[in-house]
Write a protein that holds these residues in place. Structure first.
Motif, mmCIF file in Angstrom:
data_model
loop_
_atom_site.group_PDB
_atom_site.id
_atom_site.type_symbol
_atom_site.label_atom_id
_atom_site.label_comp_id
_atom_site.label_asym_id
_atom_site.label_seq_id
_atom_site.Cartn_x
_atom_site.Cartn_y
_atom_site.Cartn_z
ATOM 1 N N UNK A 193 -3.818 4.955 16.899
ATOM 2 C CA UNK A 193 -3.909 3.491 16.814
ATOM 3 C C UNK A 193 -2.666 2.894 16.172
ATOM 4 N N UNK A 194 -2.215 3.475 15.069
ATOM 5 C CA UNK A 194 -1.056 2.992 14.324
ATOM 6 C C UNK A 194 -1.187 1.506 13.978
ATOM 7 N N UNK A 195 -2.381 1.137 13.457
ATOM 8 C CA UNK A 195 -2.601 -0.251 13.063
ATOM 9 C C UNK A 195 -1.769 -0.577 11.828
ATOM 10 N N UNK A 196 -1.286 -1.808 11.761
ATOM 11 C CA UNK A 196 -0.452 -2.229 10.641
ATOM 12 C C UNK A 196 -1.277 -2.329 9.368
ATOM 13 N N UNK A 197 -0.724 -1.824 8.268
ATOM 14 C CA UNK A 197 -1.380 -1.947 6.970
ATOM 15 C C UNK A 197 -0.391 -2.527 5.968
ATOM 16 N N UNK A 198 -0.929 -3.127 4.911
ATOM 17 C CA UNK A 198 -0.089 -3.686 3.855
ATOM 18 C C UNK A 198 -0.614 -3.266 2.502
ATOM 19 N N UNK A 199 0.257 -3.240 1.516
ATOM 20 C CA UNK A 199 -0.139 -2.907 0.162
ATOM 21 C C UNK A 199 -0.807 -4.115 -0.490
ATOM 22 N N UNK A 200 -1.531 -3.824 -1.565
ATOM 23 C CA UNK A 200 -2.173 -4.883 -2.341
ATOM 24 C C UNK A 200 -1.121 -5.699 -3.085
ATOM 25 N N UNK A 201 -1.301 -7.020 -3.075
ATOM 26 C CA UNK A 201 -0.447 -7.891 -3.875
ATOM 27 C C UNK A 201 -0.830 -7.744 -5.346
#
Length: 293
Positions: free
Chosen positions: A183-191
């Motif tokens: 899938x390689x879905x985009x992820x982001x770190x916690x602010x």
């Protein structure tokens, strides 16, 4: 006329899966006049014209639907709640559970990032896990690493259409990537300043996975109980459905009424006090909400 299921919605195109193929389609012209909006998950009838352009002609009756995210015909909701980064909030989990219960869906709770807990916090989360399991909910303890918990989650997916729910940054897309690496879905770190994550999913799409369909969505941005009435709220708490039958008065809201079996069950320890306090919080919220016209 061919039939199929809308598996993705992007701008004004609806991608209909039928017979192993996916057809980009537009909505019928009079849908807008009738204020009908096709949703991902809809079972539809469609047609392909001589120019190979697809048009959705009819939408079959829905068994349920959500507004935000816009999706229909869901069998179960997998509620993802992190235990740290962001910290676990029972009130938020219970809010999701009420919304899911109000749609008569089966919820599955997944606690993520449990490997990041210290010993004291681990004991606290174990108590919450036990409380939710005693209420009849399925609970999976997951870590930030790929482990056996993913296999446990995958067993719930077979043959069902599932939606992933949870606040931003709890690891929804990361979990889906671990379940299906392609899938390689985009992820982001916690602010660090806000204590929450950013939305990384920008459209609604149903993904084939483990013999079922899983919805990757932009998240549940509408967590108000706008469509839920006061007398419906107790039915969204399984423990109140059980003990409420013993209340002296029919239609008891388990607040200020005398001889309330639910309040007695709280005092006796048969209903977790935090759940009852969350229930009262939601009850007052519904009582005080402003009407929409």
């Amino acid at each position: 006329m061919p039939t199929g299921k809308i598996v993705k919605s992007l701008r004004e195109l609806y991608y209909v899966q039928s017979g192993g193929s996916v057809f980009p389609c537009k909505g019928r012209g009079n849908f807008r006049k009738k204020k009908i909006t096709p949703l991902v998950g809809d079972d539809v009838e469609f047609n392909i014209d001589e120019n190979e352009e697809g048009y959705i002609l009819e939408i079959h009756k829905r068994k349920n639907e959500f507004v935000r995210p816009p999706i229909a015909n869901i069998d179960q909701a997998i509620i993802v709640a992190s235990v740290v980064e962001p910290d676990f909030k029972p009130l938020l989990l219970d809010r999701f559970l009420v919304l899911i219960e109000s749609k008569s869906l089966q919820p599955v709770i997944v606690f993520t990032k449990t490997d990041l807990l210290d010993d004291d916090k681990k004991q606290e989360i174990e108590k919450y896990k036990q409380a939710y399991e005693e209420l009849g909910y399925q609970v999976v303890m997951g870590s930030s690493k790929i482990d056996h918990s993913l296999e446990e989650v995958s067993t719930f997916l077979e043959g069902k259409t599932s939606v992933i729910a949870g606040q931003s940054g709890v690891g929804k897309s990361s979990m889906l990537n671990a379940l299906e690496p392609n899938l390689q879905l985009e992820t982001n770190q916690i602010s660090k300043s806000l204590g929450r994550g950013k939305h990384t999913t920008r459209h609604v799409e149903l993904i084939e996975m483990y013999g079922g369909l899983v919805a990757d969505t932009p998240g549940f941005s509408a967590l108000e109980f706008q469509g839920l009435e006061l007398d419906e709220l107790p039915d969204c708490f399984p423990e109140m459905r059980e003990f409420g039958e013993e209340c002296k008065f029919r239609g008891c809201l388990h607040n200020k009424e005398p001889k309330c079996a639910v309040k007695q069950a709280v005092e006796d320890g048969d209903i977790p006090r935090f759940r009852y306090e969350d229930y009262l919080h939601f009850l007052h919220e519904i009582q005080n909400r402003k009407p929409r016209y």
